[in-house]
Scaffold this motif. Structure first.
Motif, PDB file in Angstrom:
ATOM      1  N   GLU A 290       0.846  -1.194   0.000  1.00 16.31           N
ATOM      2  CA  GLU A 290       0.000   0.000   0.000  1.00 16.31           C
ATOM      3  C   GLU A 290       0.879   1.240   0.000  1.00 16.31           C
ATOM      4  O   GLU A 290       1.714   1.430   0.880  1.00 16.31           O
ATOM      5  N   ALA A 291       0.720   2.082  -1.017  1.00 16.88           N
ATOM      6  CA  ALA A 291       1.409   3.371  -1.085  1.00 16.88           C
ATOM      7  C   ALA A 291       0.367   4.480  -0.969  1.00 16.88           C
ATOM      8  O   ALA A 291      -0.839   4.221  -0.988  1.00 16.88           O
ATOM      9  N   VAL A 292       0.823   5.740  -0.821  1.00 16.95           N
ATOM     10  CA  VAL A 292      -0.143   6.836  -0.673  1.00 16.95           C
ATOM     11  C   VAL A 292      -0.936   7.072  -1.944  1.00 16.95           C
ATOM     12  O   VAL A 292      -2.013   7.663  -1.924  1.00 16.95           O
ATOM     13  N   THR A 293      -0.393   6.591  -3.085  1.00 19.54           N
ATOM     14  CA  THR A 293      -1.088   6.752  -4.366  1.00 19.54           C
ATOM     15  C   THR A 293      -1.966   5.549  -4.698  1.00 19.54           C
ATOM     16  O   THR A 293      -2.560   5.486  -5.766  1.00 19.54           O
ATOM     17  N   GLY A 294      -2.036   4.576  -3.791  1.00 14.95           N
ATOM     18  CA  GLY A 294      -2.801   3.357  -4.032  1.00 14.95           C
ATOM     19  C   GLY A 294      -1.896   2.140  -3.932  1.00 14.95           C
ATOM     20  O   GLY A 294      -0.701   2.250  -3.619  1.00 14.95           O
ATOM     21  N   ARG A 295      -2.432   0.977  -4.210  1.00 14.24           N
ATOM     22  CA  ARG A 295      -1.645  -0.251  -4.104  1.00 14.24           C
ATOM     23  C   ARG A 295      -0.714  -0.380  -5.313  1.00 14.24           C
ATOM     24  O   ARG A 295      -1.101  -0.096  -6.448  1.00 14.24           O
ATOM     25  N   VAL A 296       0.524  -0.818  -5.042  1.00 15.57           N
ATOM     26  CA  VAL A 296       1.498  -1.024  -6.116  1.00 15.57           C
ATOM     27  C   VAL A 296       2.084  -2.425  -5.980  1.00 15.57           C
ATOM     28  O   VAL A 296       2.216  -2.955  -4.880  1.00 15.57           O
ATOM     29  N   ARG A 297       2.409  -3.028  -7.113  1.00 15.13           N
ATOM     30  CA  ARG A 297       2.987  -4.380  -7.118  1.00 15.13           C
ATOM     31  C   ARG A 297       4.461  -4.278  -7.500  1.00 15.13           C
ATOM     32  O   ARG A 297       4.815  -3.598  -8.459  1.00 15.13           O
ATOM     33  N   ILE A 298       5.291  -4.968  -6.726  1.00 20.24           N
ATOM     34  CA  ILE A 298       6.725  -4.949  -6.998  1.00 20.24           C
ATOM     35  C   ILE A 298       7.207  -6.359  -7.283  1.00 20.24           C
ATOM     36  O   ILE A 298       6.642  -7.342  -6.797  1.00 20.24           O
ATOM     37  N   LYS A 299       8.256  -6.456  -8.087  1.00 22.15           N
ATOM     38  CA  LYS A 299       8.833  -7.749  -8.451  1.00 22.15           C
ATOM     39  C   LYS A 299      10.075  -8.013  -7.611  1.00 22.15           C
ATOM     40  O   LYS A 299      10.932  -7.142  -7.461  1.00 22.15           O
ATOM     41  N   LEU A 300      10.172  -9.224  -7.071  1.00 20.73           N
ATOM     42  CA  LEU A 300      11.336  -9.652  -6.302  1.00 20.73           C
ATOM     43  C   LEU A 300      12.129 -10.640  -7.145  1.00 20.73           C
ATOM     44  O   LEU A 300      11.604 -11.683  -7.549  1.00 20.73           O
ATOM     45  N   GLU A 301      13.378 -10.293  -7.419  1.00 21.59           N
ATOM     46  CA  GLU A 301      14.209 -11.192  -8.208  1.00 21.59           C
ATOM     47  C   GLU A 301      14.622 -12.400  -7.380  1.00 21.59           C
ATOM     48  O   GLU A 301      14.657 -12.354  -6.154  1.00 21.59           O
ATOM     49  N   GLU A 302      14.949 -13.503  -8.042  1.00 17.67           N
ATOM     50  CA  GLU A 302      15.426 -14.703  -7.335  1.00 17.67           C
ATOM     51  C   GLU A 302      16.722 -14.388  -6.589  1.00 17.67           C
ATOM     52  O   GLU A 302      17.605 -13.714  -7.117  1.00 17.67           O
ATOM     53  N   GLY A 303      16.816 -14.839  -5.353  1.00 19.47           N
ATOM     54  CA  GLY A 303      18.021 -14.643  -4.574  1.00 19.47           C
ATOM     55  C   GLY A 303      18.195 -13.226  -4.053  1.00 19.47           C
ATOM     56  O   GLY A 303      19.318 -12.806  -3.754  1.00 19.47           O
ATOM     57  N   ILE A 304      17.113 -12.512  -3.925  1.00 20.66           N
ATOM     58  CA  ILE A 304      17.212 -11.140  -3.417  1.00 20.66           C
ATOM     59  C   ILE A 304      17.740 -11.151  -1.986  1.00 20.66           C
ATOM     60  O   ILE A 304      17.398 -12.036  -1.191  1.00 20.66           O
ATOM     61  N   GLN A 305      18.597 -10.194  -1.664  1.00 18.59           N
ATOM     62  CA  GLN A 305      19.259 -10.175  -0.371  1.00 18.59           C
ATOM     63  C   GLN A 305      18.553  -9.232   0.615  1.00 18.59           C
ATOM     64  O   GLN A 305      17.947  -8.225   0.224  1.00 18.59           O
TER      65      GLN A 305
END
Length: 377
Positions: A290-305
């Motif tokens: 949830e952001a102030v501008t509405g819901r946003v979708r983010i991508k998580l790369e494999e092996g993210i640290q």
């Protein structure tokens, strides 16, 4: 577009209070109404200089102006730092700066019937201060608030008559015998406070000044991007003053920013702590936040640290100076389970010597301090 206040007074941003005052006095005398009768251009420059001085001579207003520019005070509904000042405002607030340059009273004699020290002056009512609480969503989008304000107004039926002490001039003249001879000075009348009028009829329920308290709903349009502690002004919505030609004070609106449940503000940028599991970190995927501008979708790369910072451009708060939007910075935190089942413990024990599970940071894997430095640069 409004001129820069420093440019109006001809000083730089590092000028101290004395330099600002000296520059204002020079400009005010140059464009003074007595020196430039019936000159509308000079009158506007005179008002511009007064507006600039009102802001730059006040440390709090100056700090906000240096940070946000004119937007720190501008906004619909009569907001302003020193804007909308009339001649009576100027001479009542800054008349002493002119010293004896114009007749010793600091006022003006031939401009519209007088001002401070030069005849009748308009009496201005006192200002009121209120605090308005805003959420980050309010700040992101701008908002109109309807606030109930108790303010003093002139009682219906109150009448005024010419002051008998000063005969309506608004000032009294005193003659003193000195070693240098007889000297004449003028000062605002104590009986009518310089307005030239005193109350003739006081309605029932009115106070000694002919005022009553009234509750009024005031609509306040707050621009997007304001910050905690910022002060806006609604002109003419403070207390009224006695007298036919008096003007109302102002309503000062102080912004209080409410704490957000998941977002933290840093200027126009927002920070969000995202917690993911070992499995999500290893396999990658996507998450919705949830952001102030509405819901946003983010991508998580494999092996993210853990400690990775994802920056979403333009998903922060709008700049009050109209410089665009800040960013949303997502701080990735890999959650370590505190309790494991027997099977889970056996699995991780079997992976202790596995090369794929051993930390092998590369040059691209920045340290915590490098990430902090990058974030604030």
């Amino acid at each position: 577009m409004k001129k820069d206040y420093y440019e109006i007074l001809g000083v730089d941003k590092n000028a101290d209070a004395n330099a600002i005052k000296k520059a204002y006095r020079k400009k005010a005398i140059e464009f003074h109404p007595d020196k430039n009768p019936d000159d509308k251009v000079a009158e506007e420059k005179f008002k511009e200089a007064a507006e600039a001085y009102e802001v730059l001579s006040d440390p709090d207003k100056k700090a906000r102006y240096d940070q946000y520019g004119h937007a720190a005070f501008d906004g619909a509904g009569g907001f302003g730092g020193g804007g909308h000042m009339n001649m009576d405002d100027i001479f009542s607030q800054f008349g002493d700066i002119f010293g004896s340059a114009f007749g010793g009273g600091g006022g003006f004699g031939g401009f519209g019937g007088g001002g401070f020290g030069g005849g009748q002056r308009k009496v201005k009512g006192t200002s009121l201060r209120i605090k308005v609480k805003l959420t980050l969503e309010d700040i992101a989008n701008g908002v109109e608030k309807k606030i109930k304000v108790k303010r003093k107004i002139q009682a219906p039926g109150v009448t005024y008559k010419t002051c008998t002490t000063c005969n309506g001039s608004g000032q009294v003249v005193k003659v003193m015998n000195t070693m240098l001879g007889r000297m004449q000075t003028a000062a605002p009348c104590d009986a009518c406070h310089g307005s030239g009028q005193i109350m003739d009829h006081k309605p029932a329920g009115a106070d000694a000044d002919g005022l009553i308290m009234q509750e009024e709903t005031v609509s306040i349009k707050i621009p997007a991007g304001v910050a905690d502690g910022m002060q806006l002004k609604v002109a003419g919505k403070g207390n009224e003053a006695p007298g036919k030609n008096s003007i109302a004070g102002d309503l000062l609106v102080v912004i209080e920013e409410l704490e957000h449940e998941t977002l933290q503000r840093e200027g126009d940028n927002l920070h969000y702590d995202l917690y993911i599991s070992f499995a999500e970190a290893a396999l990658g995927g996507s998450k919705e936040i949830e952001a102030v501008t509405g819901r946003v979708r983010i991508k998580l790369e494999e092996g993210i640290q853990s400690g990775k910072i994802l920056r979403l451009k333009g998903k922060g708060l709008p700049s009050i100076n109209s410089y665009g939007n800040g960013d949303l910075l997502i701080h990735v935190n890999v959650w370590t389970p505190k309790k494991l089942s027997k099977e889970q413990k056996e699995f991780f024990e079997s992976m202790l010597e596995d090369d794929n599970f051993k930390p092998t940071p590369s040059k691209n894997d920045k340290s915590f301090f490098e990430k902090v430095k990058e974030m604030f640069s």
